[in-house]
Design a protein around this motif. Structure first.
Motif, PDB file in Angstrom:
ATOM      1  N   PHE A 270      -4.584 -53.753 -42.855  1.00 55.84           N
ATOM      2  CA  PHE A 270      -4.152 -55.007 -43.473  1.00 55.84           C
ATOM      3  C   PHE A 270      -4.448 -54.998 -44.972  1.00 55.84           C
ATOM      4  N   LEU A 271      -5.641 -54.579 -45.339  1.00 54.59           N
ATOM      5  CA  LEU A 271      -6.015 -54.517 -46.752  1.00 54.59           C
ATOM      6  C   LEU A 271      -5.117 -53.555 -47.514  1.00 54.59           C
ATOM      7  N   ALA A 272      -4.873 -52.374 -46.948  1.00 51.60           N
ATOM      8  CA  ALA A 272      -4.046 -51.378 -47.629  1.00 51.60           C
ATOM      9  C   ALA A 272      -2.596 -51.871 -47.757  1.00 51.60           C
TER      10      ALA A 272
ATOM     11  N   THR B 114      -0.515 -61.951 -51.972  1.00 54.83           N
ATOM     12  CA  THR B 114      -0.950 -60.650 -51.453  1.00 54.83           C
ATOM     13  C   THR B 114      -2.267 -60.210 -52.089  1.00 54.83           C
ATOM     14  N   LEU B 115      -2.435 -60.501 -53.381  1.00 53.85           N
ATOM     15  CA  LEU B 115      -3.697 -60.154 -54.036  1.00 53.85           C
ATOM     16  C   LEU B 115      -4.852 -60.956 -53.442  1.00 53.85           C
ATOM     17  N   ALA B 116      -4.622 -62.248 -53.198  1.00 50.57           N
ATOM     18  CA  ALA B 116      -5.670 -63.075 -52.598  1.00 50.57           C
ATOM     19  C   ALA B 116      -6.002 -62.615 -51.189  1.00 50.57           C
ATOM     20  N   ALA B 117      -4.977 -62.282 -50.410  1.00 48.52           N
ATOM     21  CA  ALA B 117      -5.213 -61.827 -49.039  1.00 48.52           C
ATOM     22  C   ALA B 117      -6.019 -60.529 -49.018  1.00 48.52           C
ATOM     23  N   ALA B 118      -5.652 -59.577 -49.884  1.00 46.62           N
ATOM     24  CA  ALA B 118      -6.374 -58.312 -49.927  1.00 46.62           C
ATOM     25  C   ALA B 118      -7.798 -58.507 -50.437  1.00 46.62           C
ATOM     26  N   ALA B 119      -7.983 -59.358 -51.449  1.00 44.47           N
ATOM     27  CA  ALA B 119      -9.320 -59.575 -52.009  1.00 44.47           C
ATOM     28  C   ALA B 119     -10.235 -60.270 -51.007  1.00 44.47           C
ATOM     29  N   VAL B 120      -9.711 -61.277 -50.309  1.00 44.85           N
ATOM     30  CA  VAL B 120     -10.541 -61.985 -49.314  1.00 44.85           C
ATOM     31  C   VAL B 120     -10.923 -61.049 -48.176  1.00 44.85           C
TER      32      VAL B 120
ATOM     33  N   ARG C   9     -12.737 -66.511 -42.927  1.00 45.68           N
ATOM     34  CA  ARG C   9     -12.243 -65.769 -44.088  1.00 45.68           C
ATOM     35  C   ARG C   9     -11.103 -64.832 -43.701  1.00 45.68           C
ATOM     36  N   VAL C  10     -11.268 -64.090 -42.609  1.00 42.84           N
ATOM     37  CA  VAL C  10     -10.193 -63.178 -42.207  1.00 42.84           C
ATOM     38  C   VAL C  10      -8.963 -63.970 -41.741  1.00 42.84           C
TER      39      VAL C  10
END
Length: 214
Positions: A104-106, A68-74, A185-186
């Protein structure tokens, strides 16, 4: 021969001890009483199984935090500029141009923070495997985190699909033909989020199974 000493050396041994009464005590004497002497301090099998589930739970939570951290950071660092003719005339694509990507980021950030806060409760379930309250809290909030992550990942996946393929009926162009760095990336962020969803499903199943064994 000292039976108690040999029992302690061999582990957890149950030694039945019967009290022997004389036959002269009479017909109305109670039947021989039997007691069990349990030596050693071996963990019961049920507690050992729940402790193993707790260790797996902790490992999966750490993996879910990473995904989840990688997904939000990317997603939060994804943007691309396309220059046409001159550097003063350019097109830009950024995640915050799409409200779905912002959601998605939140969603992934909230899930990541929750998983970090849930680590102490997971450790409690390892140290004290028979505790029901901590496991019940993890089950409830894991289910909520699963719903939030699934919703954000599914919404973002729909936009990624349109960005790759477009929609001719509504004159929606395929943006990925021009923004060839933005779309991969997305797409990777969405894949990482769905991996976190899979881990959360396993966590919910583990918590439900551990509670059912109580």
């Amino acid at each position: 021969m000292d039976l108690s000493r040999s029992g302690k050396e061999s582990g957890d041994i149950a030694i039945p001890v019967r009290e022997i009464r004389s036959s002269k005590s009479g017909k109305g004497a109670p039947p021989p009483a039997s007691t069990t002497i349990r030596l050693g301090g071996q963990v019961p099998p049920a507690a050992g199984w729940k402790r193993g589930v707790g260790i797996i739970d902790l490992i999966l939570r750490i993996c879910a935090i990473a995904t989840t951290l990688a997904a939000a950071a990317v997603m939060g660092t994804t943007s691309q500029n396309l220059q046409f003719f001159t550097q003063f005339f350019q097109f830009q694509a950024s995640y915050d141009d799409f409200p779905t990507f912002t959601f998605f980021l939140a969603g992934n950030a909230i899930t990541c923070v929750y998983l970090v806060l849930s680590l102490p409760f997971s450790i409690v379930c390892i140290v004290r495997p028979h505790v029901i309250g901590a496991r019940m809290l993890l089950l409830i909030f894991d289910t909520l985190a699963l719903a939030l992550t699934m919703a954000s990942a599914s919404a973002a996946a729909a936009i990624v699909y349109l960005a790759h393929n477009g929609n001719p009926k509504t004159n929606w162009p395929a943006l990925c033909q021009q923004f060839n760095k933005f779309c991969p990336r997305v797409s990777g962020a969405v894949v990482g989020s769905f991996l976190a969803v899979l881990i959360l499903v396993v966590l919910v199943v583990l918590s439900a199974t551990a509670l059912r064994r109580n």
